[in-house]
Design a protein around this motif. Sequence first.
Motif, PDB file in Angstrom:
ATOM      1  N   PHE A  52       0.805  -1.216   0.000  1.00 55.17           N
ATOM      2  CA  PHE A  52       0.000   0.000   0.000  1.00 55.17           C
ATOM      3  C   PHE A  52       0.842   1.273   0.000  1.00 55.17           C
ATOM      4  O   PHE A  52       0.323   2.368   0.147  1.00 55.17           O
ATOM      5  CB  PHE A  52      -0.933   0.013   1.222  1.00 55.17           C
ATOM      6  N   ALA A  53       2.145   1.143  -0.136  1.00 58.75           N
ATOM      7  CA  ALA A  53       2.996   2.332  -0.168  1.00 58.75           C
ATOM      8  C   ALA A  53       2.585   3.242  -1.312  1.00 58.75           C
ATOM      9  O   ALA A  53       2.201   2.785  -2.384  1.00 58.75           O
ATOM     10  CB  ALA A  53       4.455   1.929  -0.323  1.00 58.75           C
ATOM     11  N   GLY A  54       2.702   4.532  -1.095  1.00 60.98           N
ATOM     12  CA  GLY A  54       2.272   5.505  -2.091  1.00 60.98           C
ATOM     13  C   GLY A  54       3.256   5.667  -3.228  1.00 60.98           C
ATOM     14  O   GLY A  54       4.192   4.893  -3.382  1.00 60.98           O
ATOM     15  N   ALA A  55       3.030   6.677  -4.026  1.00 64.40           N
ATOM     16  CA  ALA A  55       3.907   6.967  -5.156  1.00 64.40           C
ATOM     17  C   ALA A  55       5.249   7.451  -4.664  1.00 64.40           C
ATOM     18  O   ALA A  55       5.446   7.683  -3.478  1.00 64.40           O
ATOM     19  CB  ALA A  55       3.261   8.035  -6.046  1.00 64.40           C
ATOM     20  N   ALA A  56       6.185   7.614  -5.585  1.00 69.23           N
ATOM     21  CA  ALA A  56       7.533   8.046  -5.231  1.00 69.23           C
ATOM     22  C   ALA A  56       7.485   9.366  -4.493  1.00 69.23           C
ATOM     23  O   ALA A  56       6.621  10.202  -4.723  1.00 69.23           O
ATOM     24  CB  ALA A  56       8.392   8.170  -6.472  1.00 69.23           C
TER      25      ALA A  56
ATOM     26  N   ALA B  27       9.128  12.160  -4.600  1.00 68.37           N
ATOM     27  CA  ALA B  27       9.174  13.423  -5.333  1.00 68.37           C
ATOM     28  C   ALA B  27       7.821  13.799  -5.898  1.00 68.37           C
ATOM     29  O   ALA B  27       7.530  14.974  -6.113  1.00 68.37           O
ATOM     30  CB  ALA B  27      10.204  13.343  -6.464  1.00 68.37           C
ATOM     31  N   GLU B  28       6.965  12.790  -6.154  1.00 70.55           N
ATOM     32  CA  GLU B  28       5.680  13.067  -6.762  1.00 70.55           C
ATOM     33  C   GLU B  28       4.581  13.296  -5.740  1.00 70.55           C
ATOM     34  O   GLU B  28       3.555  13.868  -6.060  1.00 70.55           O
ATOM     35  CB  GLU B  28       5.290  11.897  -7.679  1.00 70.55           C
ATOM     36  N   SER B  29       4.792  12.836  -4.483  1.00 71.89           N
ATOM     37  CA  SER B  29       3.663  12.815  -3.561  1.00 71.89           C
ATOM     38  C   SER B  29       3.850  13.676  -2.313  1.00 71.89           C
ATOM     39  O   SER B  29       2.909  13.840  -1.556  1.00 71.89           O
ATOM     40  CB  SER B  29       3.385  11.365  -3.127  1.00 71.89           C
ATOM     41  N   HIS B  30       5.034  14.222  -2.069  1.00 73.19           N
ATOM     42  CA  HIS B  30       5.258  14.941  -0.831  1.00 73.19           C
ATOM     43  C   HIS B  30       5.966  16.269  -1.076  1.00 73.19           C
ATOM     44  O   HIS B  30       6.946  16.324  -1.794  1.00 73.19           O
ATOM     45  CB  HIS B  30       6.121  14.109   0.131  1.00 73.19           C
ATOM     46  N   SER B  31       5.462  17.325  -0.426  1.00 70.23           N
ATOM     47  CA  SER B  31       6.186  18.582  -0.393  1.00 70.23           C
ATOM     48  C   SER B  31       6.861  18.765   0.962  1.00 70.23           C
ATOM     49  O   SER B  31       7.817  19.512   1.076  1.00 70.23           O
ATOM     50  CB  SER B  31       5.235  19.756  -0.663  1.00 70.23           C
ATOM     51  N   VAL B  32       6.351  18.089   1.977  1.00 68.47           N
ATOM     52  CA  VAL B  32       6.924  18.122   3.317  1.00 68.47           C
ATOM     53  C   VAL B  32       7.252  16.692   3.731  1.00 68.47           C
ATOM     54  O   VAL B  32       6.432  15.793   3.590  1.00 68.47           O
ATOM     55  CB  VAL B  32       5.947  18.754   4.335  1.00 68.47           C
TER      56      VAL B  32
ATOM     57  N   VAL C   4       4.704   2.366   6.713  1.00 69.77           N
ATOM     58  CA  VAL C   4       4.341   1.697   5.456  1.00 69.77           C
ATOM     59  C   VAL C   4       2.981   2.175   4.948  1.00 69.77           C
ATOM     60  O   VAL C   4       2.777   2.324   3.747  1.00 69.77           O
ATOM     61  CB  VAL C   4       4.364   0.170   5.650  1.00 69.77           C
ATOM     62  N   SER C   5       2.050   2.445   5.857  1.00 70.40           N
ATOM     63  CA  SER C   5       0.719   2.876   5.442  1.00 70.40           C
ATOM     64  C   SER C   5       0.643   4.364   5.123  1.00 70.40           C
ATOM     65  O   SER C   5      -0.412   4.848   4.710  1.00 70.40           O
ATOM     66  CB  SER C   5      -0.308   2.526   6.516  1.00 70.40           C
ATOM     67  N   GLY C   6       1.765   5.112   5.317  1.00 73.81           N
ATOM     68  CA  GLY C   6       1.824   6.486   4.840  1.00 73.81           C
ATOM     69  C   GLY C   6       1.564   7.567   5.856  1.00 73.81           C
ATOM     70  O   GLY C   6       1.389   8.730   5.482  1.00 73.81           O
ATOM     71  N   ASN C   7       1.560   7.240   7.139  1.00 76.68           N
ATOM     72  CA  ASN C   7       1.308   8.263   8.156  1.00 76.68           C
ATOM     73  C   ASN C   7       2.481   9.208   8.353  1.00 76.68           C
ATOM     74  O   ASN C   7       2.327  10.284   8.925  1.00 76.68           O
ATOM     75  CB  ASN C   7       0.944   7.615   9.486  1.00 76.68           C
ATOM     76  N   TYR C   8       3.663   8.809   7.924  1.00 74.07           N
ATOM     77  CA  TYR C   8       4.855   9.656   7.884  1.00 74.07           C
ATOM     78  C   TYR C   8       5.801   9.022   6.881  1.00 74.07           C
ATOM     79  O   TYR C   8       5.520   7.945   6.333  1.00 74.07           O
ATOM     80  CB  TYR C   8       5.513   9.815   9.269  1.00 74.07           C
TER      81      TYR C   8
END
Length: 241
Positions: free
Chosen positions: A14-18, A20-25, A80-84
Amino acid sequence: MKNLLIGTAALAMFAGAAFAESHSVVRLGTEGAYPPYNYIDDDGEVAGFERELGDELCSRAELTCEWVTNEWDSIIPNLVSGNYDTIIAGMSITDERDEVIDFTQNYTQPDPSAFLAMEGMELDMEGGIFAAQAGTIQASYIAEMGATLVEFATPDETIAAVRNGEADAVLADKAYLAPIADENADLAFVGDDILIGGGIGMGLRESDGELRAKFDAAIQSMKDDGSLNALIEKWEVGETF
């Protein structure tokens, strides 16, 4: 340092996209309960060795970062689930964890673990009862040596278990236990130090290779210019590089 046992490896899908594409912070996940590595100060802010280290790494990597706290027993699943986006929480690099997440290079050397007991206690290493924080390499070590293991959710609870007689001693990182021993005359180290684990690194999702490379380069730059050794000496978290 800590060897989190998880049966949730499937969360990795369930990891998100790379990055560079998904996070500004970049969100830095830590426990906030394991001084001197990380703790919450009187102002309610994350502090300690890893706070200083993480802020400097973000600066060198030219990243905008914020801190997030999470309980130890769910720190890998919530990464892994994207909380940080990273774990920087005194986490030892182990083969077991590496099956679920990726790691940067180590930013500390292996830190000795030690037994802390009530003053005058003589330990029965095979028949004794020993406390450790759940999901740590110390807990695994106790289980493997055949003694009785009593696990607790937080490091504070392991110390309380020794004081109230639930355990003969606690096994934890010596850097964590040393200030407690210094401040409490009724507690003392027993036996020899033990080297467990292969050093501490930052944990990241396997899909975030670009972010891992940025932090790897920042850690290496701190090793190269001596600033990482200066932090290690300041916070007394083991041997320098």
